[in-house]
Design a protein around this motif. Structure first.
Motif, PDB file in Angstrom:
ATOM      1  N   ASP A  37      61.423  54.384  35.131  1.00 14.42           N
ATOM      2  CA  ASP A  37      61.965  53.562  36.206  1.00 14.42           C
ATOM      3  C   ASP A  37      61.397  52.146  36.057  1.00 14.42           C
ATOM      4  OD1 ASP A  37      59.359  53.609  37.176  1.00 14.42           O
ATOM      5  OD2 ASP A  37      59.777  55.153  38.664  1.00 14.42           O
ATOM      6  N   GLU A  38      61.731  51.266  36.955  1.00  8.52           N
ATOM      7  CA  GLU A  38      61.330  49.869  36.820  1.00  8.52           C
ATOM      8  C   GLU A  38      59.820  49.708  36.715  1.00  8.52           C
ATOM      9  OE1 GLU A  38      63.030  47.181  36.326  1.00  8.52           O
ATOM     10  OE2 GLU A  38      64.963  48.202  36.340  1.00  8.52           O
ATOM     11  N   SER A  39      59.067  50.476  37.495  1.00  9.32           N
ATOM     12  CA  SER A  39      57.615  50.331  37.509  1.00  9.32           C
ATOM     13  C   SER A  39      56.953  50.894  36.252  1.00  9.32           C
ATOM     14  CB  SER A  39      57.027  51.029  38.741  1.00  9.32           C
ATOM     15  OG  SER A  39      57.280  52.432  38.688  1.00  9.32           O
ATOM     16  N   PHE A  40      57.656  51.792  35.555  1.00 13.97           N
ATOM     17  CA  PHE A  40      57.067  52.483  34.405  1.00 13.97           C
ATOM     18  C   PHE A  40      57.640  51.990  33.080  1.00 13.97           C
ATOM     19  CE2 PHE A  40      56.189  56.608  32.061  1.00 13.97           C
ATOM     20  CZ  PHE A  40      54.806  56.520  32.165  1.00 13.97           C
ATOM     21  N   ARG A  41      58.638  51.134  33.146  1.00 13.40           N
ATOM     22  CA  ARG A  41      59.357  50.753  31.929  1.00 13.40           C
ATOM     23  C   ARG A  41      58.470  50.011  30.930  1.00 13.40           C
ATOM     24  NH1 ARG A  41      65.285  49.142  33.034  1.00 13.40           N
ATOM     25  NH2 ARG A  41      65.148  51.351  33.620  1.00 13.40           N
ATOM     26  N   GLY A  42      57.603  49.139  31.432  1.00 12.01           N
ATOM     27  CA  GLY A  42      56.719  48.406  30.530  1.00 12.01           C
ATOM     28  C   GLY A  42      55.796  49.337  29.763  1.00 12.01           C
ATOM     29  N   ILE A  43      55.241  50.320  30.458  1.00 13.08           N
ATOM     30  CA  ILE A  43      54.359  51.298  29.811  1.00 13.08           C
ATOM     31  C   ILE A  43      55.135  52.099  28.782  1.00 13.08           C
ATOM     32  CG2 ILE A  43      53.051  53.427  30.213  1.00 13.08           C
ATOM     33  CD1 ILE A  43      52.152  52.234  32.873  1.00 13.08           C
ATOM     34  N   MET A  44      56.379  52.506  29.125  1.00 11.85           N
ATOM     35  CA  MET A  44      57.163  53.307  28.182  1.00 11.85           C
ATOM     36  C   MET A  44      57.609  52.490  26.974  1.00 11.85           C
ATOM     37  SD  MET A  44      57.191  56.450  28.740  1.00 11.85           S
ATOM     38  CE  MET A  44      58.308  56.725  27.372  1.00 11.85           C
ATOM     39  N   ALA A  45      57.944  51.224  27.179  1.00  9.80           N
ATOM     40  CA  ALA A  45      58.328  50.381  26.044  1.00  9.80           C
ATOM     41  C   ALA A  45      57.159  50.264  25.076  1.00  9.80           C
ATOM     42  CB  ALA A  45      58.761  49.003  26.532  1.00  9.80           C
ATOM     43  N   GLN A  46      55.968  50.084  25.626  1.00  4.05           N
ATOM     44  CA  GLN A  46      54.767  50.026  24.786  1.00  4.05           C
ATOM     45  C   GLN A  46      54.539  51.365  24.080  1.00  4.05           C
ATOM     46  OE1 GLN A  46      50.850  50.192  26.742  1.00  4.05           O
ATOM     47  NE2 GLN A  46      50.337  48.286  25.668  1.00  4.05           N
ATOM     48  N   GLN A  47      54.743  52.463  24.809  1.00  4.08           N
ATOM     49  CA  GLN A  47      54.506  53.791  24.246  1.00  4.08           C
ATOM     50  C   GLN A  47      55.484  54.123  23.126  1.00  4.08           C
ATOM     51  OE1 GLN A  47      52.135  56.659  24.886  1.00  4.08           O
ATOM     52  NE2 GLN A  47      53.133  56.741  22.892  1.00  4.08           N
ATOM     53  N   VAL A  48      56.765  53.871  23.352  1.00  4.91           N
ATOM     54  CA  VAL A  48      57.749  54.187  22.304  1.00  4.91           C
ATOM     55  C   VAL A  48      57.548  53.272  21.099  1.00  4.91           C
ATOM     56  CG1 VAL A  48      60.193  54.367  21.750  1.00  4.91           C
ATOM     57  CG2 VAL A  48      59.387  55.058  24.016  1.00  4.91           C
ATOM     58  N   GLY A  49      57.215  52.001  21.343  1.00  2.00           N
ATOM     59  CA  GLY A  49      56.892  51.110  20.233  1.00  2.00           C
ATOM     60  C   GLY A  49      55.712  51.623  19.427  1.00  2.00           C
TER      61      GLY A  49
END
Length: 267
Positions: free
Chosen positions: A164-176
């Motif tokens: 979701d919006e609050s978690f997207r930054g963490i997930m983008a970093q994680q998938v990268g």
């Protein structure tokens, strides 16, 4: 952990090294950016051992990382008895197969992702969250050793897209991070696409480790912790389940392309 013999050893070594360097607690405190009273509290066991403090102490005292290494030993000693056999197997493994239906496996988690996952348990204090994050990241050192195990993981596409919006930054970093990890020859991540609606792996996460002797051991996670499995029949059943799960996942290149598409969809 503070009552463990290794923790007491850290305090003893810290005091000895500081005194051998001719530093008072006040002088040493200024160098490591702590007060003299805080240094005293650490040495007396009145303050928890702190990774930042010990890292600075290693640098100031030129120990070659001794104190931080001892802290890792203390943390390992402090792990629950059910986990220790698996930690030994993970550390000595030549091959690791890991599947998790709802999370990125711990060996490939970023610090921020690991912290978010661990912090979801609102029964944990902030100090305990940070301790568990540190232990999880330390376990990843197995992938950076001179002869690392080959790690093959299978994850669900839904896990990668849970943002979701609050978690997207963490997930983008994680998938990268996952994309960078698979550039290493000993790491592979395969993704089960969302259109595969059901398969045997959805019953729960599991990891298999093969040691130098060719023998296998497995680990099952659950809400209360986990179980190490070494009975031949059970391990054989999990190997068969792994083969089934792995067959549902995309090949390496297609998995990488899907991960890249996930990240680009958020930008």
């Amino acid at each position: 952990m503070e009552g463990e013999p290794t923790a007491e050893l850290i305090r003893t070594q810290l005091r000895r090294l500081r005194q051998n360097a001719g530093l008072s607690q006040e002088e040493f405190g200024r160098l490591v950016h702590f007060s003299g009273s805080q240094v005293s509290a650490v040495e007396l066991g009145q303050r928890p051992l702190d990774r930042f403090f010990l890292k600075r102490a290693d640098e100031v005292l030129n120990t070659g990382g001794l104190l931080l290494s001892l802290l890792r030993m203390a943390e390992r000693d402090g792990q629950p008895s059910w986990l220790r056999p698996w930690l030994d197997a993970e550390r000595d493994a030549q091959l690791l197969w890991c599947y998790h239906p709802t999370l990125v496996p711990g060996l490939l988690q970023t610090e921020n992702y690991a912290r978010a996952v661990i912090r979801a348990d609102d029964m944990l204090s902030d100090d305990e969250v940070e301790r568990r994050v540190a232990v999880r990241l330390d376990r990843q050192a197995v992938l950076g050793r001179a002869q690392p195990p080959k790690l093959v993981t299978v994850v669900e596409e839904a896990v990668l897209r849970r943002a979701d919006e609050s978690f997207r930054g963490i997930m983008a970093q994680q998938v990268g991070h996952l994309i960078r990890c698979v550039e290493r020859p000993h790491v592979r991540v395969h993704v089960i696409p969302a259109e595969v609606s059901t398969h045997v792996g959805l019953a729960g996460p599991f990891t298999l480790a093969r040691g130098a002797d060719g023998g296998w051991i497995a680990h099952l996670e659950n809400q209360l912790g986990g179980t190490t499995i070494d009975r031949d029949e059970d391990v054989a059943s999990l190997v068969a389940r792994w083969e089934s799960v792995r067959s549902e996942a995309l090949p390496h290149r297609q998995s990488v392309e899907l991960m890249k598409e996930v990240v680009s969809s958020w930008s």
